[in-house]
Design a protein around this motif. Sequence first.
Motif, PDB file in Angstrom:
ATOM      1  N   VAL A 131      -8.593  -2.870  -6.716  1.00 39.77           N
ATOM      2  CA  VAL A 131      -7.862  -3.128  -5.478  1.00 39.77           C
ATOM      3  C   VAL A 131      -8.092  -1.968  -4.519  1.00 39.77           C
ATOM      4  N   LYS A 132      -8.564  -2.267  -3.336  1.00 42.56           N
ATOM      5  CA  LYS A 132      -8.793  -1.217  -2.331  1.00 42.56           C
ATOM      6  C   LYS A 132      -7.454  -0.685  -1.839  1.00 42.56           C
ATOM      7  N   GLY A 133      -7.386   0.613  -1.629  1.00 39.56           N
ATOM      8  CA  GLY A 133      -6.163   1.237  -1.147  1.00 39.56           C
ATOM      9  C   GLY A 133      -5.867   0.892   0.301  1.00 39.56           C
ATOM     10  N   PRO A 134      -4.613   0.958   0.711  1.00 39.57           N
ATOM     11  CA  PRO A 134      -4.250   0.669   2.104  1.00 39.57           C
ATOM     12  C   PRO A 134      -4.807   1.726   3.065  1.00 39.57           C
ATOM     13  N   ASN A 135      -5.022   1.314   4.306  1.00 34.81           N
ATOM     14  CA  ASN A 135      -5.403   2.251   5.355  1.00 34.81           C
ATOM     15  C   ASN A 135      -4.187   3.059   5.789  1.00 34.81           C
ATOM     16  N   ILE A 136      -4.435   4.223   6.372  1.00 39.17           N
ATOM     17  CA  ILE A 136      -3.370   5.040   6.946  1.00 39.17           C
ATOM     18  C   ILE A 136      -3.703   5.297   8.404  1.00 39.17           C
ATOM     19  N   SER A 137      -2.706   5.199   9.270  1.00 42.26           N
ATOM     20  CA  SER A 137      -2.900   5.406  10.706  1.00 42.26           C
ATOM     21  C   SER A 137      -2.443   6.805  11.111  1.00 42.26           C
ATOM     22  N   TYR A 138      -3.229   7.436  11.954  1.00 42.73           N
ATOM     23  CA  TYR A 138      -2.904   8.743  12.519  1.00 42.73           C
ATOM     24  C   TYR A 138      -2.997   8.647  14.038  1.00 42.73           C
ATOM     25  N   GLU A 139      -2.425   9.624  14.725  1.00 44.48           N
ATOM     26  CA  GLU A 139      -2.553   9.711  16.181  1.00 44.48           C
ATOM     27  C   GLU A 139      -2.964  11.125  16.547  1.00 44.48           C
ATOM     28  N   LEU A 140      -3.837  11.228  17.548  1.00 43.79           N
ATOM     29  CA  LEU A 140      -4.398  12.521  17.923  1.00 43.79           C
ATOM     30  C   LEU A 140      -4.454  12.608  19.435  1.00 43.79           C
ATOM     31  N   SER A 141      -3.913  13.685  20.006  1.00 42.27           N
ATOM     32  CA  SER A 141      -3.908  13.835  21.460  1.00 42.27           C
ATOM     33  C   SER A 141      -5.056  14.736  21.896  1.00 42.27           C
ATOM     34  N   LEU A 142      -5.637  14.417  23.076  1.00 40.08           N
ATOM     35  CA  LEU A 142      -6.782  15.151  23.610  1.00 40.08           C
ATOM     36  C   LEU A 142      -6.565  15.468  25.075  1.00 40.08           C
ATOM     37  N   ASP A 143      -7.118  16.574  25.524  1.00 40.18           N
ATOM     38  CA  ASP A 143      -7.220  16.835  26.949  1.00 40.18           C
ATOM     39  C   ASP A 143      -8.328  15.957  27.525  1.00 40.18           C
ATOM     40  N   PHE A 144      -8.282  15.745  28.849  1.00 33.89           N
ATOM     41  CA  PHE A 144      -9.294  14.904  29.499  1.00 33.89           C
ATOM     42  C   PHE A 144     -10.699  15.450  29.241  1.00 33.89           C
TER      43      PHE A 144
END
Length: 304
Positions: A131-144
């Motif tokens: 059974v493949k493991g679940p995905n995990i979501s991350y968030e990343l902020s960037l300057d323009f």
Amino acid sequence: MQDPYKILGVAKTASQDEIKKAYRKLARELHPDVNPGDAKIEERFKKVSSAYHLLGDAERRKKFDNGEIDAEGRETSPFARSAGGHAGGADPFGFSGANAEDIFEEIFGKGRARGGGGFGGFGGERRPKKVKGPNISYELSLDFAESILGTTKRINLASGKNLEVRIPPGSENEQTLRLKGQGMAGMNGGEPGDALIKLHVHPDKTFRRQGNDIHCDLAISLPEAILGGSIEVPIVDGKVNMKLPANANSGTKLRLRGKGAPYDRGNKRGDQYVHLTVKLPEERDDELVEFIKEWSEKHPYNAR
């Protein structure tokens, strides 16, 4: 993701033991090796496992109940996962520090994953399904500028491992990067899930993006507008000199070729457009006023 309490069929006031019992019962019913080939049951099994990963740990459950993390274990602050961001928990199947094999040995009986006995009488000698493991979501902020020129950011994965993530040049706001195999652990030798990194690009005071082109506003003086010449213009990666035509009005748009956002894997680049605004002196200049009065009487024209 749905409410983890509803997925496990328990009340929000349930004790940790009650949550564990509910999970054990559902795991026996829904495990893929008990229901071979049933994709819907397998998907439900993953949801049950993820729900127990959240609620089976008292500390994670407390954070969820307090609204500090959501049903997927992500911190609720929209930019909480910047350069050092992380998502909660390393193991999608239960106890902190224990792997999936140990947990399901407890539920189905010793030896089931080592070729002996099956799942408590289920399946005989059949090898357990991967059974493949679940995905995990991350968030990343960037300057323009980081989004246009590309950069490298360090994040903390759910496994506890630090990873440097390459942000490709020309990345856009709300774009999602996929790191294959960096999600939650799989079961029965199944491959791990992926890490999905959603990018948030902060607005810039000078530049704005439209497709692969970059736009900016630039104030010019009255002499520059009338006489033209060479002026210095900001670009994302520095400054360049640009030829200003004579008699340049507010609203005039000039193009700098190849100074926009990279695309086509960095092989091409959009343009930058400079929007001119004629700016008069801050203080009243009597000499200029008298000149304009005399000039306007001799050279009337309609600006509208």
